[in-house]
Enzyme design. Structure first.
Site, PDB file in Angstrom:
ATOM      1  N   GLU A  40      -1.184   1.517  -1.465  1.00 47.64           N
ATOM      2  CA  GLU A  40      -0.433   0.496  -0.732  1.00 47.64           C
ATOM      3  C   GLU A  40       0.158  -0.491  -1.735  1.00 47.64           C
ATOM      4  OE1 GLU A  40      -1.845  -2.668   2.721  1.00 47.64           O
ATOM      5  OE2 GLU A  40      -3.288  -2.090   1.179  1.00 47.64           O
ATOM      6  N   LYS A 112       2.652   0.256   8.433  1.00 51.74           N
ATOM      7  CA  LYS A 112       1.271  -0.123   8.735  1.00 51.74           C
ATOM      8  C   LYS A 112       1.184  -0.876  10.062  1.00 51.74           C
ATOM      9  CE  LYS A 112      -2.573  -2.647   6.527  1.00 51.74           C
ATOM     10  NZ  LYS A 112      -2.889  -3.542   5.390  1.00 51.74           N
ATOM     11  N   CYS A 150      -4.898   1.271   4.244  1.00 53.51           N
ATOM     12  CA  CYS A 150      -5.911   0.246   3.991  1.00 53.51           C
ATOM     13  C   CYS A 150      -6.708  -0.145   5.233  1.00 53.51           C
ATOM     14  CB  CYS A 150      -5.239  -0.966   3.352  1.00 53.51           C
ATOM     15  SG  CYS A 150      -6.383  -2.034   2.440  1.00 53.51           S
TER      16      CYS A 150
END
Length: 262
Positions: A40, A112, A150
């Site tokens: 990321e 995300k 994440c």
């Protein structure tokens, strides 16, 4: 198939970050990897997400992504990396993963959806969540890969939706914020998602100090095949679809579920 994990120490110098990606992609290709995954915020990162993230954001056809596509094409390798993508909301960007094939064509992108508003960290102040909750899966070399970022790792329903969509390897591109027991949680959650979904988990992370490092590949039985430790680097490891199939047969959880599926 051989896949590579590229553990970076990204900062605010975009060209330096791209140079590290190019160097690690070349090394992975020489080692026979068919795909290399990076963390990321691979192309722009700092300890706190602030106004500089949207200020440095680019569209997916901008110079940063063009360089990533060119790197994949130059080394004939699939490449996945986290970028800061422009959004239609002033002052906010998307935290986006992009995947390119060995021909430089874009295989997939994922914005995300679970932003890290936890542990005193307010990612949503400058980052806009992806609007689509459809699981993002792409195929390369006969393997189906699913994309997560994440904090998504803490939401088991996303990993399950990717497995339901046919993913055999989940790429969890991360910059896992350090803190009490955070490394232990990173390792445990990767293992849990692998075991409960009978998939490989490729958790690739930023190195300290911005993150915890410890990029790992966990097999469908929860065994850690490789661990990159704390330093930047790239490592190639073998994955086996036969292992995925064998574990799914040994533990037929997907056929045995009793609760209604969304």
């Amino acid at each position: 198939m051989r896949v590579a994990l590229g553990q970076l120490e990204s900062g605010t110098h975009i060209q330096a970050n791209l140079a590290a990606i190019v160097r690690f992609a070349a090394e992975a290709a020489r080692d026979g990897a068919a795909l290399v995954a990076f963390p990321e915020y691979a192309t722009y990162e700092k300890k706190t997400v602030d106004a500089t993230f949207p200020a440095n954001a680019e569209p997916l056809d901008g110079p940063v992504c063009q360089e990533l596509a060119a790197t994949a094409r130059r080394h004939r390798i699939a490449l996945v990396a986290g970028v800061v993508e422009t959004s239609d909301e002033p002052g906010k960007a998307y935290n986006t993963l992009v995947a390119y094939g060995p021909d430089g064509g874009r295989l997939a992108f994922y914005r995300k959806i679970h932003l890290f508003d936890a542990q005193g960290f307010g990612e949503s102040t400058f980052i806009k969540p992806g609007l689509s909750t459809t699981p993002v899966v792409f195929e390369h070399g006969g393997v189906r890969f699913g994309l997560m970022t994440c904090y998504d790792l803490r939401f088991p329903e996303l990993a399950r939706s990717l497995a339901d969509a046919g993913a055999q390897v989940l790429l969890v591109c991360s910059s896992w914020v350090p803190g009490t027991h955070k490394t232990e949680q990173w390792l445990a959650l990767n293992a849990a998602r692998a075991i409960e979904n009978s998939v490989y988990m490729a958790g690739v992370c930023q190195a300290p100090p911005v993150s915890v490092g410890r990029s790992i590949l966990v097999d469908p039985m929860g065994f850690t095949e490789t661990d990159l430790g704390l330093e930047p680097g790239v490592r190639t490891v073998e994955i086996s679809l036969a292992t995925v199939a064998r574990v799914k047969e040994q533990f037929p959880m997907f056929r045995q579920r009793r609760l209604p599926q969304p």
